[in-house]
Scaffold this motif. Structure first.
Motif, PDB file in Angstrom:
ATOM      1  N   ARG A 233       0.848  -1.192   0.000  1.00  0.00           N
ATOM      2  CA  ARG A 233       0.000   0.000   0.000  1.00  0.00           C
ATOM      3  C   ARG A 233       0.885   1.244   0.000  1.00  0.00           C
ATOM      4  N   ILE A 234       0.666   2.125  -0.939  1.00  0.00           N
ATOM      5  CA  ILE A 234       1.412   3.372  -1.010  1.00  0.00           C
ATOM      6  C   ILE A 234       0.447   4.511  -1.321  1.00  0.00           C
ATOM      7  N   VAL A 235       0.884   5.718  -1.037  1.00  0.00           N
ATOM      8  CA  VAL A 235       0.102   6.892  -1.391  1.00  0.00           C
ATOM      9  C   VAL A 235       0.820   7.592  -2.541  1.00  0.00           C
ATOM     10  N   VAL A 236       0.120   7.690  -3.657  1.00  0.00           N
ATOM     11  CA  VAL A 236       0.661   8.339  -4.852  1.00  0.00           C
ATOM     12  C   VAL A 236      -0.094   9.655  -5.019  1.00  0.00           C
ATOM     13  N   GLY A 237       0.575  10.760  -4.733  1.00  0.00           N
ATOM     14  CA  GLY A 237      -0.124  12.038  -4.683  1.00  0.00           C
ATOM     15  C   GLY A 237      -1.064  12.016  -3.504  1.00  0.00           C
ATOM     16  N   ASP A 238      -2.356  12.036  -3.759  1.00  0.00           N
ATOM     17  CA  ASP A 238      -3.342  11.941  -2.674  1.00  0.00           C
ATOM     18  C   ASP A 238      -4.216  10.702  -2.820  1.00  0.00           C
ATOM     19  N   LEU A 254       5.488  11.614  -7.219  1.00  0.00           N
ATOM     20  CA  LEU A 254       4.285  11.681  -6.396  1.00  0.00           C
ATOM     21  C   LEU A 254       4.343  10.731  -5.199  1.00  0.00           C
ATOM     22  N   ILE A 255       5.420   9.961  -5.076  1.00  0.00           N
ATOM     23  CA  ILE A 255       5.532   8.955  -4.020  1.00  0.00           C
ATOM     24  C   ILE A 255       6.331   9.490  -2.835  1.00  0.00           C
ATOM     25  N   ASP A 256       5.825   9.241  -1.631  1.00  0.00           N
ATOM     26  CA  ASP A 256       6.545   9.560  -0.403  1.00  0.00           C
ATOM     27  C   ASP A 256       7.440   8.358  -0.087  1.00  0.00           C
ATOM     28  N   PHE A 257       8.684   8.417  -0.542  1.00  0.00           N
ATOM     29  CA  PHE A 257       9.579   7.280  -0.364  1.00  0.00           C
ATOM     30  C   PHE A 257       9.917   7.018   1.094  1.00  0.00           C
TER      31      PHE A 257
END
Length: 295
Positions: A233-238, A254-257
């Motif tokens: 599960r990742i957040v891409v942008g919003d 757009l990814i919070d690494f």
């Protein structure tokens, strides 16, 4: 059972296998992955496809042992078989599905780090087969860990090899080569970066300076490969995305690494998995139908 036709080391502790899997070979495209299982009790391991031969019905995989299951893989020889070899899974590279004439207009740079060189190769090869020459940077810690150099040299427009210790090719990280190419007047419309999470993070920080759109593969955080476990599960942008069912490729800018790498560490323990499930509620899973991640 899926017979192993070829098995051996590529370099250091990196292994290559050619596996007889005609149905996978018939349908796969660069960017997709498979799930491998050594035996009935073995763990399901997602691995990106390194190469395929539709006529021979074979798939080439490259892996580095990091746990018990992949360590068992490394002991297998030609003539042995995998219990399961499922695929193709995930979405293909957009380069292979977008309008070909639009792709031809782009100047493309690939940045490969370590074992990430394996999933870069089929994309560069596919572009070459369609008359498109992409530049490629291959990075490794030392000369002995550089893989697929010969294969990439045959399909890339320009190939730049760099080693962290300067023992071969250019000296320094892949990000330094990106900066150097920019200083030399090289310009690109798209970058595709595949490798360790930390490498992709700093690659994206570097390309952002040049306003260069960068696609990354989030395969390193996949566990189950179907969206059921919630690991990727990742957040891409919003937006909440899952690497296995929505990717594995996403817009790296757009990814919070940092959050993704923290999550990767937490998921290794039972208590960490329980914490993530508690924090994420209904959005924890991807392919189970509860959150829309499979749509």
């Amino acid at each position: 059972m899926y017979k192993i036709l070829k098995a051996g080391k590529l370099a250091g502790n990196i292994y290559e296998m050619v596996v007889e899997a005609p149905r996978v070979a018939k349908r796969c495209l660069p960017g997709q992955f498979i799930i491998v299982k050594a035996d009935e009790k073995g763990e399901r391991i997602p691995l990106t496809i390194c190469d395929y031969d539709r006529e021979a019905g074979t798939i080439t995989i490259v892996f580095q042992p990091v746990g018990a299951s992949t360590e068992k893989f490394s002991k297998l020889q030609a003539g042995d078989s995998f219990r399961d070899f499922v695929g193709p899974l995930g979405r293909p590279s957009e380069l292979c599905t977008d309008d070909l004439e639009e792709v031809r207009k782009k100047k493309i740079l690939f940045v490969a780090g370590g074992v990430g060189t394996a999933p870069v190769y089929p994309q560069v090869k596919w572009l070459h087969e369609h008359g498109i020459a992409a530049d490629v940077i291959v990075g490794a810690k030392t000369k002995d860990l550089v893989i697929l150099e010969k294969e990439l040299s045959e399909v890339a427009g320009n190939l730049y090899v760099t080693t962290d210790d300067g023992s071969y090719g250019r000296s320094g990280m892949v990000t330094k080569v990106i900066d150097d190419l920019h200083s030399e007047g090289k310009t690109y419309d798209l970058c595709v970066s595949i490798g360790p999470m930390i490498m992709m993070k700093f690659c994206c920080l570097t390309t952002k300076k040049y306003n260069l759109k960068t696609i990354v593969s989030m395969n390193p955080i996949m566990v189950d490969g179907t969206g059921m476990c919630g690991a990727c599960r990742i957040v891409v942008g919003d937006e909440v995305k899952f690497a296995c069912v929505d990717g594995p490729e996403f817009d790296g800018h757009l990814i919070d690494f940092d959050a993704a790498m923290k999550r990767q560490t937490l998921y290794k323990t039972e208590e960490g998995r329980a914490l993530l499930k508690l924090q994420e509620g209904d959005t924890h899973h991807g392919g189970c139908g509860n959150c829309g991640g499979d749509k």
